[in-house]
Design a protein around this motif. Structure first.
Motif, short mmCIF file in Angstrom:
data_model
loop_
_atom_site.label_atom_id
_atom_site.label_comp_id
_atom_site.label_asym_id
_atom_site.label_seq_id
_atom_site.Cartn_x
_atom_site.Cartn_y
_atom_site.Cartn_z
N GLY A 142 0.81 -1.20 0.00
CA GLY A 142 0.00 0.00 0.00
C GLY A 142 0.85 1.26 0.00
N GLY A 143 2.03 1.19 0.55
CA GLY A 143 2.87 2.38 0.65
C GLY A 143 4.14 2.32 -0.20
N HIS A 144 4.45 1.16 -0.78
CA HIS A 144 5.74 1.00 -1.47
C HIS A 144 5.64 0.18 -2.74
CE1 HIS A 144 7.78 2.61 2.07
NE2 HIS A 144 6.78 2.05 2.70
N ALA A 167 1.78 0.86 -5.93
CA ALA A 167 0.81 0.05 -6.67
C ALA A 167 -0.47 -0.17 -5.87
CB ALA A 167 1.44 -1.29 -7.04
N GLY A 168 -0.32 -0.51 -4.58
CA GLY A 168 -1.50 -0.76 -3.74
C GLY A 168 -2.35 0.49 -3.58
N GLU A 169 -1.68 1.63 -3.49
CA GLU A 169 -2.38 2.91 -3.37
C GLU A 169 -3.24 3.14 -4.62
OE1 GLU A 169 0.74 5.68 -2.77
OE2 GLU A 169 -0.61 7.37 -2.44
N ALA A 170 -2.69 2.82 -5.80
CA ALA A 170 -3.43 2.97 -7.06
C ALA A 170 -4.66 2.05 -7.04
CB ALA A 170 -2.53 2.64 -8.25
N PHE A 171 -4.49 0.83 -6.58
CA PHE A 171 -5.63 -0.09 -6.47
C PHE A 171 -6.70 0.51 -5.56
CE2 PHE A 171 -3.11 -3.59 -8.24
CZ PHE A 171 -4.08 -4.38 -8.85
N ASP A 172 -6.27 1.04 -4.41
CA ASP A 172 -7.22 1.59 -3.44
C ASP A 172 -7.97 2.79 -4.00
OD1 ASP A 172 -6.49 -0.37 -1.61
OD2 ASP A 172 -4.98 0.87 -0.64
N GLY A 185 -7.65 -3.24 -3.14
CA GLY A 185 -6.94 -4.31 -3.85
C GLY A 185 -7.76 -5.58 -4.01
N PRO A 186 -8.17 -6.19 -2.89
CA PRO A 186 -8.92 -7.45 -3.00
C PRO A 186 -10.23 -7.29 -3.77
CG PRO A 186 -8.26 -7.01 -0.73
CD PRO A 186 -7.90 -5.80 -1.51
N LYS A 187 -10.86 -6.10 -3.66
CA LYS A 187 -12.14 -5.90 -4.34
C LYS A 187 -11.96 -5.74 -5.84
CE LYS A 187 -14.62 -4.39 -0.34
NZ LYS A 187 -15.13 -3.33 0.48
N TYR A 304 0.75 -14.58 3.95
CA TYR A 304 2.08 -14.05 4.27
C TYR A 304 2.45 -12.83 3.40
CZ TYR A 304 2.60 -18.46 6.78
OH TYR A 304 2.43 -19.51 7.64
N CYS A 305 1.56 -12.48 2.43
CA CYS A 305 1.83 -11.30 1.59
C CYS A 305 1.38 -10.03 2.30
CB CYS A 305 1.07 -11.39 0.26
SG CYS A 305 1.73 -12.62 -0.86
N THR A 306 0.16 -10.07 2.86
CA THR A 306 -0.31 -8.89 3.60
C THR A 306 0.38 -8.89 4.98
OG1 THR A 306 -2.25 -10.24 4.05
CG2 THR A 306 -2.51 -8.54 2.40
#
Ligand code: KG4
Ligand code: ZN
Length: 341
Positions: A142-144, A167-172, A185-187, A304-306
């Motif tokens: 989310g931050g990197h 990348a995670g921020e873009a998903f969010d 992300g998951p959604k 283990y990813c999150t």
């Protein structure tokens, strides 16, 4: 001579998961307890740092107790406590660091401060007992968003980074724009499975003289423009197509640049790390592309990813056996860089 097993308690509170775990010799999981605050932050559309800090304070003791209980261990069995001290939100980080220091002092257990991003990379060691450095790693959270070469245990070289959004921020952000809410992300991942990834051609930003770097802000604007235009024209948007097309743009860029970094640097192994690494399409696409290029591919199970305590205990182990010890002066470092101490 038989070597003694090293048992480490890992504590993670850098964002919105209160987590603790016990890991033996950096790779064997005895317990993994995660209290996710997602339901609370969903009400506000994103992580509210102050609320996160308060929840960590409430949950940290029961989460740690359960990690010890599930591992059937007592304090005396622990060789060290590893705790995330950065990067992350300062209030949440301080809860973990303060708790770890208190236990370390009261129980005389050595303390090791761990870099959260290095923790994400070490998550790869848990289910791949044969994986050893050197290897290339894509870290997308989310931050990197980084392409990192793990040169040796605890030794990292950053080859690529994002110039704007992670990348995670873009998903969010895209999830919010198409009305999916937090966490995005998951959604997006789920909705994208029902859409056509080739329906809309969103841009893939190339950065001059920086072949391993990323930029996701242009892509984000392009998706937002697409949605605004459709709204102004009164046209109905196929959200699944938008999600799938956006996701394809992110995945292609992340994968191709990581593979290029691996090939250019003679790395025959590529690993995935961070929350975005749990994305099902990214995992599939990376698996296919690495196979085509003759690169061995590693990715941790989504749990283990999150954010979790296991990865922190694993990273802490490799610091601990090098002799790293932190004392009562350990502090939270919100903008801690990879490879820094
Ligand atoms: O590593 P992580 O749990 O926390 C940070 O260190 O930031 O990553 C959280 C990020 C969020 O932006 C979330 O939307 C994203 O990872 N994420 C995903 C998926 N699961 C989580 N992104 C894409 N697809 C997923 N399945
Ligand atoms: Zn993380």
């Amino acid at each position: 001579m038989l070597q003694k097993d090293i048992k480490i308690l890992g504590i993670e509170t850098s964002c919105d998961e209160t987590a603790a775990a016990v890991v033996v010799n950096g790779r064997e999981v005895l317990s993994n307890v995660i209290y996710s605050q997602i339901d609370i932050h969903t009400l506000y559309g994103g992580v509210v740092p102050e609320i996160a800090s308060r929840k960590h304070i409430e949950k940290i003791t029961p989460v740690i107790r359960k990690a010890l209980e599930d591992a059937s261990l007592t304090w005396d069995d622990l060789d060290a406590i590893a705790v995330t001290y950065g990067p992350g939100l300062v209030g949440p980080l301080l809860v973990g660091v303060g708790t770890a220091k208190a236990i370390s002092y009261a129980r005389r257990i050595p303390l090791v401060g761990v870099n959260h991003i290095e923790g994400h990379i070490c998550a790869n060691y848990i289910e791949n007992k044969e994986l050893e450095p050197p290897f290339m790693c894509l870290v997308a959270s989310g931050g990197h968003s980084h392409i990192v070469k793990t040169v040796d245990y605890g030794k990292y070289e950053i080859l690529g980074r994002t110039h704007d959004d992670a990348a995670g921020e873009a998903f969010d952000k895209i999830a919010r724009a198409i009305g999916l809410g937090y966490p995005g992300g998951p959604k997006v991942d789920k909705l994208a499975r029902e859409g056509n990834p080739d329906a809309i051609r969103f841009p893939r930003a190339v950065i001059e003289d920086a072949p391993y770097d990323f930029s996701f802000s242009g892509l984000k604007s392009s998706v937002l423009n697409y949605l605004n235009n459709a709204e102004m024209k009164g046209e109905e948007v196929n959200k699944a197509d938008v999600a799938a097309s956006f996701q394809k743009a992110v995945i292609e860029v992340l994968t191709e640049r990581s593979i290029k970094a691996a090939i250019d640097n003679d790395c025959k192994r590529l690993a995935l790390a961070g929350g975005v690494a749990s994305n099902s399409s990214l995992r599939e696409y990376m698996k296919k592309r690495t196979a085509e290029e003759g690169i061995e591919f590693f990715n941790p199970s989504p749990i283990y990813c999150t954010d979790n305590g296991v990865m922190i205990a694993s990273a802490g182990y490799y610091e601990f056996i090098k002799g790293v010890r932190d004392g009562n002066t350990l502090n939270a470092v919100p903008n801690l860089k990879i490879g820094e101490r």
